[in-house]
Design an enzyme around this catalytic site. Structure first.
Site, short mmCIF file in Angstrom:
data_model
loop_
_atom_site.label_atom_id
_atom_site.label_comp_id
_atom_site.label_asym_id
_atom_site.label_seq_id
_atom_site.Cartn_x
_atom_site.Cartn_y
_atom_site.Cartn_z
N VAL A 191 0.83 -1.26 -0.01
CA VAL A 191 -0.03 -0.14 0.05
C VAL A 191 0.93 1.24 -0.12
CG1 VAL A 191 -1.74 1.28 1.48
CG2 VAL A 191 -1.81 -1.27 1.26
N ILE A 192 1.92 1.44 1.11
CA ILE A 192 2.47 2.72 1.00
C ILE A 192 3.41 2.71 -0.13
CG2 ILE A 192 4.15 3.81 2.73
CD1 ILE A 192 2.77 2.75 4.86
N VAL A 277 8.31 -1.90 3.55
CA VAL A 277 8.22 -3.39 3.73
C VAL A 277 7.42 -3.52 5.02
CG1 VAL A 277 10.34 -4.11 2.60
CG2 VAL A 277 10.36 -3.73 5.43
N HIS A 451 -28.06 10.27 -11.91
CA HIS A 451 -27.26 9.89 -13.12
C HIS A 451 -26.94 11.54 -13.48
CE1 HIS A 451 -26.51 8.74 -17.07
NE2 HIS A 451 -27.40 9.65 -17.72
P1 FAD Z 1 0.07 6.15 15.54
O1 FAD Z 1 -0.42 7.22 14.75
O2 FAD Z 1 1.34 5.60 15.19
O3 FAD Z 1 0.23 7.19 16.95
C1 FAD Z 1 0.96 6.60 17.97
C2 FAD Z 1 1.21 7.87 18.84
O4 FAD Z 1 1.75 7.40 20.15
C3 FAD Z 1 2.54 8.44 18.17
O5 FAD Z 1 2.46 9.73 18.28
C4 FAD Z 1 3.78 8.03 19.19
O6 FAD Z 1 4.64 9.30 19.15
C5 FAD Z 1 3.07 8.12 20.50
N1 FAD Z 1 3.79 7.32 21.45
C6 FAD Z 1 4.29 5.87 21.26
N2 FAD Z 1 4.99 5.55 22.23
C7 FAD Z 1 4.59 6.53 23.12
C8 FAD Z 1 5.05 6.52 24.57
N3 FAD Z 1 5.27 5.55 25.44
N4 FAD Z 1 4.53 7.62 25.42
C9 FAD Z 1 3.68 8.55 24.62
N5 FAD Z 1 3.49 8.72 23.56
C10 FAD Z 1 3.95 7.55 22.66
N6 FAD Z 1 -4.09 4.63 7.30
C11 FAD Z 1 -5.30 4.97 6.75
O7 FAD Z 1 -6.26 4.40 7.39
N7 FAD Z 1 -5.34 5.72 5.55
C12 FAD Z 1 -4.39 6.17 4.97
O8 FAD Z 1 -4.51 6.65 3.95
C13 FAD Z 1 -2.93 5.70 5.44
N8 FAD Z 1 -2.07 6.30 4.77
C14 FAD Z 1 -0.67 6.03 5.26
C15 FAD Z 1 0.45 6.58 4.65
C16 FAD Z 1 1.54 6.53 5.24
C17 FAD Z 1 2.97 6.82 4.54
C18 FAD Z 1 1.84 5.72 6.45
C19 FAD Z 1 3.26 5.68 7.26
C20 FAD Z 1 0.62 5.11 7.32
C21 FAD Z 1 -0.53 5.39 6.75
N9 FAD Z 1 -1.66 4.73 7.32
C22 FAD Z 1 -2.97 5.15 6.65
C23 FAD Z 1 -1.69 4.26 8.60
C24 FAD Z 1 -2.01 4.89 9.52
O9 FAD Z 1 -1.09 6.34 9.72
C25 FAD Z 1 -2.02 4.21 10.91
O10 FAD Z 1 -2.78 3.11 10.86
C26 FAD Z 1 -2.31 5.13 12.14
O11 FAD Z 1 -1.72 6.27 12.36
C27 FAD Z 1 -2.43 4.13 13.35
O12 FAD Z 1 -2.75 5.02 14.46
P2 FAD Z 1 -2.30 4.90 15.97
O13 FAD Z 1 -3.08 5.75 16.86
O14 FAD Z 1 -2.77 3.33 16.37
O15 FAD Z 1 -0.92 5.01 15.98
P1 AMP Z 2 2.86 -3.42 3.19
O1 AMP Z 2 2.66 -4.47 4.36
O2 AMP Z 2 1.34 -3.44 2.31
O3 AMP Z 2 3.22 -2.52 3.49
O4 AMP Z 2 3.76 -4.09 1.96
C1 AMP Z 2 5.30 -4.34 2.36
C2 AMP Z 2 5.51 -5.13 1.05
O5 AMP Z 2 6.96 -5.42 0.87
C3 AMP Z 2 5.09 -6.70 1.41
O6 AMP Z 2 4.42 -7.05 0.00
C4 AMP Z 2 6.36 -7.88 1.35
O7 AMP Z 2 6.24 -8.85 0.66
C5 AMP Z 2 7.45 -6.67 0.77
N1 AMP Z 2 8.72 -6.99 1.19
C6 AMP Z 2 9.37 -7.41 2.50
N2 AMP Z 2 10.64 -7.50 2.48
C7 AMP Z 2 11.03 -7.51 1.18
C8 AMP Z 2 12.38 -7.61 0.50
N3 AMP Z 2 13.49 -7.96 1.13
N4 AMP Z 2 12.55 -7.48 -0.93
C9 AMP Z 2 11.37 -7.12 -1.57
N5 AMP Z 2 10.00 -6.85 -0.97
C10 AMP Z 2 9.86 -7.11 0.23
#
Ligand code: FAD
Ligand code: AMP
Length: 480
Positions: A191-192, A277, A451
Site C-alpha cells: 500500500v505505502i 516493507v 445520473h
Molecule cells: P500512531 O498514529 O502511530 O500514533 C501513536 C502515537 O503514540 C505517536 O504519536 C507516538 O509518538 C506516540 N507514542 C508512542 N509511544 C509512546 C509513549 N511511550 N508515550 C507517549 N506517546 C507515545 N491509514 C489509513 O487509514 N489511511 C491512509 O491513507 C493511510 N496512509 C498512510 C500513509 C503512510 C505513509 C503511513 C506511514 C501510514 C498510513 N496509514 C494510513 C496508516 C495510519 O497512519 C496508521 O494506521 C495510524 O496512524 C495508526 O494510528 P495509531 O493511533 O494506532 O498510532
Molecule cells: P505492506 O505491508 O502493504 O506495506 O507491504 C510491504 C511489502 O514489502 C510486502 O508485500 C512484502 O512482501 C514486501 N517485502 C518485504 N521484504 C522485502 C524484501 N527484502 N524485498 C522485497 N520486498 C519485500
C-alpha cells in the site's frame, strides 16, 4: 499525591486522540500523553497519521496528480497547458501547512472537550499507574482507573537495506524529498510503496518497485489486483514481482541494490531507495514487566474483541493490536473502548472495515474477496461493471477499472465489494454502509442512483450479480 484520572491514554495518534476525546465527552476525567514534540518543545499531536502518514501522503498524492494532469492529461479536453512546472519545495510547504493545521486542531479539540494534554513518554506500571517521563527528564506517576495504550507503529527496517535517512529512506523520509530523484527504487509494492512510488513517478522519477512476493497485492481481490497492476504499469511504474532484496549499499552518491528472483541475482542503481516493507507495533518500553499486559512474539498486544488486554481495565487500540493497520480502524476501537469504560455496550464490526490505496485510480475494498469466499467454501454470486461503460467516468476521461460485487447465493446478502477506479474509496464507502445495514444485492438493485454519477457503477455491479445489469452485456441471464 499523584494526579488521579478516570482514563489515561498513551499516544495521540488517531486511535489515542479519538479515544481521549470520546472519553471526555462522556464525562470521564481524561489525560492523553504524547512523547513527540516540535522543535520549539511543544507537543506534536496526531501520531503517524497526521504527521507522517495518511495526511501528508494524500497531500503529495493530490498535488502530484494535479501537476501530472496539467502536464500531460488535459490535452484530451482541448486544454493545452504549455510549460507546466513543478515547484517541489512549494508542494512540500503546502503539505506541511495542512499537517500543522490538523495537528494544531487536535490541541484545540482537546481543550474544547476538556482532555488534559500531557507531554512526555508514558509507561504502564502495575496497580493502575502510569509513569510519565517529561522531555526535561522529570518523572511523575499518574493514577488511572483505566488505561488505554495507543502507541502505534513504526516502519520496519530490514537488515539488507538499513536506512541512512539520506539515500536509503523509510516512508517518512520519502515524504520529505525536496526534488524528484532521477531513478527511484522502492522495496515493497504494498500500500505505502505504491502511494509513494506514484507520487514520485508523477513528479518525474523513473520508479522501479521490487517486491518479494509473486502475487501483486495478494490481500486484495485477485481480479482487481490484476487490473490495477496493468493500469500502474501503463503509468510507468516498473513493478517487479518475485524480487527479494538481499543487499543495498550507498556508493558514489547512489544506492546499489542487489536482489534475487527466479533468474538468479541482479543489481540496480538508484539515486534514492525507499524501504516500504511494512510497519511494526511500537510497544517496546511502554509496558513494565509487572503490569500484566502481554504481547505476541512480534510485539502486538493481546486483546479480545473489545480491545481489553489481559490486565483488568487496561485496553489497547490501533496499530499495536491485531487487525489492519488503518487509522479509521484504530479510531473506531478508541471510541468503542471509551464508550465501554463509560458503561455503554459498544462493539465494533470488524467485517466492514474499508481498505483503500490512494493511487490513481484508487483501489478500495470491503468484506470478503472472491478467493477468500472460495477458500471458505461459501457459495457466492459475482457481478462486475467496468468504468469504460460509465457515462460519468467517460465524461471525466477517467474510465480505467471496475466495480466488483460479491453476494451470498443463498441469502443474497452482500459479502464484499472491490473497486479499482475513480473515487473508489467513496464508492466502496456506500457499500460499507449497505453492509452495515445487512443489505442484500437486491436492496442495492432497488435503490435509485443519481445520473450521471460514478455511483451508478455500484448499482450496475449489484444488478450484474443477478445477471441483469442494464449498460453492459450480462454473462448470465436470469429472469427475476
Ligand atoms: P500512531 O498514529 O502511530 O500514533 C501513536 C502515537 O503514540 C505517536 O504519536 C507516538 O509518538 C506516540 N507514542 C508512542 N509511544 C509512546 C509513549 N511511550 N508515550 C507517549 N506517546 C507515545 N491509514 C489509513 O487509514 N489511511 C491512509 O491513507 C493511510 N496512509 C498512510 C500513509 C503512510 C505513509 C503511513 C506511514 C501510514 C498510513 N496509514 C494510513 C496508516 C495510519 O497512519 C496508521 O494506521 C495510524 O496512524 C495508526 O494510528 P495509531 O493511533 O494506532 O498510532
Ligand atoms: P505492506 O505491508 O502493504 O506495506 O507491504 C510491504 C511489502 O514489502 C510486502 O508485500 C512484502 O512482501 C514486501 N517485502 C518485504 N521484504 C522485502 C524484501 N527484502 N524485498 C522485497 N520486498 C519485500
Amino acid at each position: 499525591m499523584s494526579e488521579k484520572y478516570d482514563v489515561v491514554v498513551i499516544g495521540s495518534g488517531p486511535a489515542g486522540y479519538v479515544a481521549a476525546i470520546r472519553a471526555a465527552q462522556l464525562g470521564l476525567k481524561t489525560a492523553c500523553i504524547e512523547k513527540d514534540t516540535h522543535e520549539d518543545g511543544k507537543v506534536q499531536l496526531g501520531g503517524t497519521c497526521l504527521n507522517v502518514g495518511c495526511i501528508p501522503s494524500k497531500a503529495l498524492l493530490d498535488s502530484s496528480y494535479k501537476y501530472h494532469e496539467a502536464a500531460e492529461g488535459l490535452g484530451v479536453h482541448g486544454i493545452n497547458v504549455k510549460g507546466a512546472e513543478l515547484d517541489i519545495p512549494a508542494m512540500q510547504a503546502r503539505k506541511q501547512k495542512i499537517v500543522d493545521q490538523l495537528t494544531g486542531g487536535i490541541g484545540g479539540l482537546f481543550k474544547t472537550n476538556g482532555v488534559t494534554s500531557l507531554t512526555g513518554t508514558g509507561k504502564v506500571l502495575a496497580n493502575h499507574q502510569v509513569e510519565l517521563t517529561t522531555p526535561d527528564g522529570s518523572v511523575e506517576v499518574l493514577d488511572a482507573d483505566n488505561i488505554i495504550i495507543a502507541t502505534g507503529s513504526l516502519p520496519i527496517e530490514i537488515p539488507p537495506a538499513p536506512c541512512d535517512h539520506e539515500y536509503i529512506v523509510d516512508s517518512t523520509g520519502a515524504l520529505m524529498f525536496e526534488e524528484a530523484p532521477k531513478r527511484l527504487g522502492v522495496i515493497g509494492a504494498g500500500v505505502i510503496g505504491l502511494e509513494l512510488g506514484s507520487v514520485w513517478n508523477r513528479c518525474g522519477s523513473e520508479v522501479v518497485m521490487l517486491e518479494a512476493l509473486d502475487d501483486f497485492l495478494q490481500m486484495m481481490d485477485h481480479q482487481i489486483a490484476k487490473e490495477a497492476k496493468k493500469i500502474f504499469t501503463r503509468q510507468g511504474l516498473d513493478i517487479r514481482m518475485g524480487c527479494r532484496v538481499t543487499n543495498a549499499e550507498v556508493k558514489n552518491k547512489q544506492v546499489e541494490v542487489t536482489y534475487t528472483n527466479a533468474d538468479g541475482e541482479a543489481t540496480e542503481k538508484f539515486d534514492k531507495l525507499i524501504v516500504c516493507v511494512g510497519r511494526r507495533p511500537q510497544t517496546e518500553s511502554v509496558l513494565s514487566a509487572d503490569c500484566g499486559v502481554t504481547m505476541d512474539e512480534r510485539g502486538f498486544i493481546f486483546v479480545n474483541d473489545y480491545c481489553e488486554t489481559e490486565a483488568p481495565n487496561i485496553y489497547a487500540v490501533g496499530d499495536i493490536v491485531r487487525g489492519p493497520m488503518l487509522a479509521h480502524k484504530g479510531s473506531e476501537e478508541g471510541v468503542m473502548v471509551a464508550e465501554r469504560i463509560a458503561g455503554k455496550h459498544a462493539q465494533m464490526n470488524y467485517d466492514t472495515i474499508p481498505n483503500v490505496i490512494y493511487t490513481h485510480p484508487e483501489i478500495a475494498s470491503v468484506g470478503k474477496t472472491e478467493q477468500e469466499l472460495k477458500a471458505d467454501g461459501i457459495e457466492y454470486k459475482a457481478g462486475a461493471f467496468p468504468f469504460a461503460a460509465s457515462g460519468r467516468a467517460l465524461a471525466a476521461n477517467d474510465s480505467d477499472g471496475m466495480v466488483k460485487m460479491l453476494a451470498c447465493t443463498e441469502t443474497d446478502r452482500i459479502l464484499g465489494c472491490h473497486v479499482v477506479g475513480p473515487s473508489a474509496a467513496d464508492l466502496v464507502q456506500q457499500v460499507v454502509i449497505a453492509m452495515e445495514f445487512g443489505s442484500s444485492a437486491e436492496d442495492l438493485q432497488l435503490t435509485v442512483f443519481g445520473h450521471p454519477t460514478l455511483s451508478e457503477a455500484v448499482h450496475e455491479a449489484a444488478l450484474a450479480v443477478d445477471g441483469h445489469a442494464i449498460h453492459i452485456a450480462n454473462r448470465k441471464k436470469r429472469p427475476s
